[in-house]
Design an enzyme around this catalytic site. Structure first.
Site, PDB file in Angstrom:
ATOM      1  N   GLU A  88      11.021 -13.841  -9.329  1.00  0.00           N
ATOM      2  CA  GLU A  88      10.517 -12.588  -8.847  1.00  0.00           C
ATOM      3  C   GLU A  88       9.867 -12.319 -10.677  1.00  0.00           C
ATOM      4  OE1 GLU A  88      11.948 -10.595  -5.270  1.00  0.00           O
ATOM      5  OE2 GLU A  88      13.417 -10.738  -7.155  1.00  0.00           O
ATOM      6  N   GLY A 126      -1.855  -1.241   6.287  1.00  0.00           N
ATOM      7  CA  GLY A 126      -1.408  -1.728   7.814  1.00  0.00           C
ATOM      8  C   GLY A 126      -2.692  -3.406   7.809  1.00  0.00           C
ATOM      9  N   HIS A 142      20.944 -35.019  -3.270  1.00  0.00           N
ATOM     10  CA  HIS A 142      19.565 -35.601  -2.673  1.00  0.00           C
ATOM     11  C   HIS A 142      18.518 -34.852  -3.322  1.00  0.00           C
ATOM     12  CE1 HIS A 142      23.663 -36.764  -0.022  1.00  0.00           C
ATOM     13  NE2 HIS A 142      23.560 -35.733  -0.365  1.00  0.00           N
ATOM     14  N   LYS A 201       7.062  -3.974  -2.841  1.00  0.00           N
ATOM     15  CA  LYS A 201       8.314  -3.202  -2.803  1.00  0.00           C
ATOM     16  C   LYS A 201       9.239  -3.152  -0.875  1.00  0.00           C
ATOM     17  CE  LYS A 201      12.518  -2.152  -3.488  1.00  0.00           C
ATOM     18  NZ  LYS A 201      13.681  -3.232  -4.079  1.00  0.00           N
ATOM     19  N   TRP A 213      -3.187  -3.185  -1.584  1.00  0.00           N
ATOM     20  CA  TRP A 213      -2.415  -4.100  -2.283  1.00  0.00           C
ATOM     21  C   TRP A 213      -3.139  -5.389  -1.384  1.00  0.00           C
ATOM     22  CZ3 TRP A 213       0.073  -8.219   0.618  1.00  0.00           C
ATOM     23  CH2 TRP A 213       0.618  -9.347  -0.025  1.00  0.00           C
ATOM     24  N   LYS A 235      15.681 -14.240  -8.473  1.00  0.00           N
ATOM     25  CA  LYS A 235      15.281 -13.205  -9.111  1.00  0.00           C
ATOM     26  C   LYS A 235      14.960 -13.429 -10.514  1.00  0.00           C
ATOM     27  CE  LYS A 235      16.006 -10.014  -7.443  1.00  0.00           C
ATOM     28  NZ  LYS A 235      16.607 -10.089  -6.574  1.00  0.00           N
ATOM     29  N   GLU A 283      19.935 -16.334  -4.504  1.00  0.00           N
ATOM     30  CA  GLU A 283      19.611 -14.991  -4.971  1.00  0.00           C
ATOM     31  C   GLU A 283      18.790 -14.897  -6.252  1.00  0.00           C
ATOM     32  OE1 GLU A 283      18.591 -12.639  -3.795  1.00  0.00           O
ATOM     33  OE2 GLU A 283      18.863 -10.976  -5.713  1.00  0.00           O
ATOM     34  N   CYS A 334       1.209  -1.584   0.201  1.00  0.00           N
ATOM     35  CA  CYS A 334      -0.066   0.166  -0.093  1.00  0.00           C
ATOM     36  C   CYS A 334       0.790   0.853  -0.098  1.00  0.00           C
ATOM     37  CB  CYS A 334      -0.391  -0.040   1.453  1.00  0.00           C
ATOM     38  SG  CYS A 334      -1.953  -1.019   1.141  1.00  0.00           S
TER      39      CYS A 334
END
Ligand code: G6P
Length: 611
Positions: free
Chosen positions: A491, A100, A507, A606, A73, A488, A484, A2
């Site tokens: 996302e 919130g 494994h 974000k 959001w 990426k 990472e 938001c």
């Protein structure tokens, strides 16, 4: 997550709010709305982008000198026009935006329903707003008093901003747990979730603290606590230029931010690392050296990409400072019953400085006696303010939702902190210390050498863009880089990707390998090199499509892997700052090739200000 923008003053409010909402789009959202005071209260809201809202308002009379705007959001209730903010109270006189979660909203809603209140949306926000209206009615009090009473009953996190048809010259805002910045202009005030909607109008800002209420008129700002006592606003000067939050000729913020990395790391080292004197200057570390060098244990708490930086820092701190390190997801740490003792140091890593789980993890650790050190990018953010000490990453505003330049800057800062402590503790030899200082100093230039790979990586992305899954493997310092890289890719391109420690692949994930599966190895030259070459052989034997990030001069891996991305040689301890760059570009180009909105990937935010 938001976004909040509000304005009161001599300008037209709508253009200020609309532009502000666009600046906050990066936070991630699914609907948008505004409420304007113009001969009565007008509320407009729309599912979708801010541009959809803008288009739907063409031809409307939007003249107003005060108003509130919001990007939502979804938490309570699906994304829809009905659930979008602002919400209007039952009597139609109040409108409110909220960032919130009100945790006890069901209870409040039941109480209100018994009194005959009906709800137009599924949101906790509308409940809180009607609760405020109800208090106003029952107590015959003004809005400010009603808000104060209501907030004493509220459990949860919030920033709220209210506008009142009967008092067009006043906005009321309050904060607990979510970010809120006030811009102080001449005869005008701005409110926003961060400074980006404000900086083109004023550089004077006030960060509102938890449990504070702000009463804003065009030429008056009053801050109070929930006990109705006045607080003197602390006006700070923003050190932020408008250009820093604009695309500057790049197609996307994400690409701009990837390309900024030589400069951001340079800025991050500047004034701190001096290879001639052999020193690292970091006041936050120096002033608390006793605590840091005698730490029994370091616990790193973070989320997302920042957590990956923490994993690399674990290797670095243990290697250089010989101190045990644990790395925890803040969301897990806050809810379990961790053993924390006096002498433990928490390092909280966060780009935004507003991640709700990280904030609560810090509070929990502090209650139990830990010392809190923040590694934060956004200056003045909540985590920066609640930490006992800290170091900024100085990467500048990061707008692309997927973190890139903040990650490498976190690594640079964390490595400098470790080096500084290790030097003081004498757990590093003078020679190794100076060598690593030099390695750090060379990173910006080496980053510059990697960026021309962009075109080659674009072609590689085109080749692999239709993959359904991908596996990323690395060892040692490059293991978190593999995590990472996989993050990426998922996302930005929505391709399912897993990161794994290369040896652990036997494994489980090796069962996935076939002719279709791209397997990305982060295999720069380090002490694990021979080992990872064996892992590459294992994938090759099973016909996986190997892609590898390797060091310049490596002639062995190219014989096994057709798709190669070369980065300059570097000490393994600093290599992640380089080896991650091709993976950022690879994910970026696949996302673009698939036609996705790489700056605002679906469902992501974000700044995750709810738990
Ligand atoms: C969100 C962002 C990620 C980020 C994570 C942690 O998920 O999309 O890019 O890594 O939050 O955020 P922080 O601001 O605490 O680093």
């Amino acid at each position: 997550m938001c976004g909040i923008v509000a304005y009161i003053g001599h300008r037209e409010a709508y253009p200020v709010i609309l532009k502000g909402l666009k600046r906050l789009e990066y936070r991630g959202y699914d609907s948008a709305g505004v409420a304007l005071l113009n001969d009565g209260l007008k509320v407009f809201k729309k599912k979708g982008m801010v541009a959809d809202l803008e288009e739907s308002l063409i031809g409307e009379n939007l003249h107003a000198h005060s108003g509130i705007g919001h990007t939502r959001w979804a938490t309570h209730g699906e994304p829809s026009d009905r659930n979008a903010h602002p919400h209007q109270s039952s009597n139609g006189k109040l409108a409110m935006i909220h960032n919130g979660i009100i945790e006890n909203y069901t209870q409040l809603k039941n109480e209100l329903q018994k009194k005959g209140y009906q709800f137009k949306s599924d949101t906790d926000t509308e409940v809180l707003l009607n609760f405020i209206e109800d208090i106003q009615k029952n107590n015959q009090c003004g809005l400010e008093e009603a808000v104060r009473i209501a907030l004493k009953r509220v459990v949860g996190a919030y920033v709220i901003v209210l506008i009142d048809q009967d008092h067009p010259d006043t906005l009321i805002a309050a904060r607990k747990g979510s970010p809120l910045v006030i811009g102080v202009g001449k005869g005008e005030h701005f409110l926003a979730s961060d400074a980006s909607p404000i900086i083109e109008y004023t550089k004077e800002v006030v960060y509102v603290n938890d449990y504070e209420l702000a009463i804003l008129k065009p030429d008056e700002l009053i801050l109070k606590n929930l006990g109705n006592e006045k607080i003197t606003p602390f006006i700070q000067k923003l050190d932020l230029e408008l250009a820093a939050i604009e695309k500057g000729g790049y197609d996307h913020f994400m690409l701009k931010e990837i390309f900024e990395q030589p400069d951001t790391i340079f800025d991050c080292l500047r004034g701190r690392l001096d290879i001639h004197k052999g020193t690292i200057t970091m006041a936050g570390v120096q002033n608390h050296m006793e605590k840091l060098m005698h730490a029994n244990r370091i616990i790193i708490v973070a989320c997302g990409t920042s957590w990956h930086a923490g994993l690399i820092a674990e290797y670095v701190f243990e290697e250089l400072c010989r101190v045990p390190v644990e790395v925890e997801y803040a969301s897990e740490f806050r809810y379990r019953n961790p053993v924390i003792r006096q002498g433990d140091v928490i390092i909280a890593i966060s780009q935004s400085g507003e991640t709700a789980d990280t904030i609560v993890a810090i509070e929990k650790a502090r209650e139990q006696g830990a010392f809190i050190f923040g590694v934060v990018n956004v200056v003045g953010s909540s985590i920066a303010r609640i930490s006992d000490a800290g170091a900024y990453t100085h990467a500048g505003p990061e707008i692309g939702v997927a973190s890139t330049k903040a990650f490498t800057a976190q690594l640079a800062v964390l490595t400098m902190i470790a080096l500084k402590i290790a030097k003081e503790k004498k757990t590093i030899s003078e020679e190794r210390y100076l060598q690593l200082l030099n390695e750090m100093h060379e990173i910006p230039e080496k980053l510059r050498e990697i960026l021309p790979l962009n075109e080659q990586i674009r072609a590689l992305a085109e080749k692999h863009k239709d993959a359904k899954d991908a596996l990323y493997l690395g060892r040692g310092y490059n293991f978190p880089v593999a995590l990472e890289g996989a993050l990426k890719l998922k996302e930005i391109s929505y391709i399912h990707a897993e990161g794994y420690a290369a040896a652990e692949m036997k494994h489980g994930p090796i069962a996935l390998v076939d002719e279709q599966l791209p397997v990305v190895f982060v295999a720069t030259r380090d002490s694990y090199h021979e080992k990872i070459i064996s892992n590459i052989q294992e994938i090759k034997a099973r016909k996986g499509k190997i892609i590898a990030v390797i060091s310049e001069g490596d002639e062995v891996i190219p014989m096994m892997a057709p798709d190669i991305m070369r980065v300059p040689n570097a000490d393994e301890l600093v290599a992640p700052m380089l080896s991650v760059i091709p993976l950022q570009l690879f994910a970026y180009h696949i996302g673009v090739a698939k036609g996705y909105n790489v700056d605002k990937p679906r469902n992501l935010a974000k700044s995750v200000t709810v738990e």
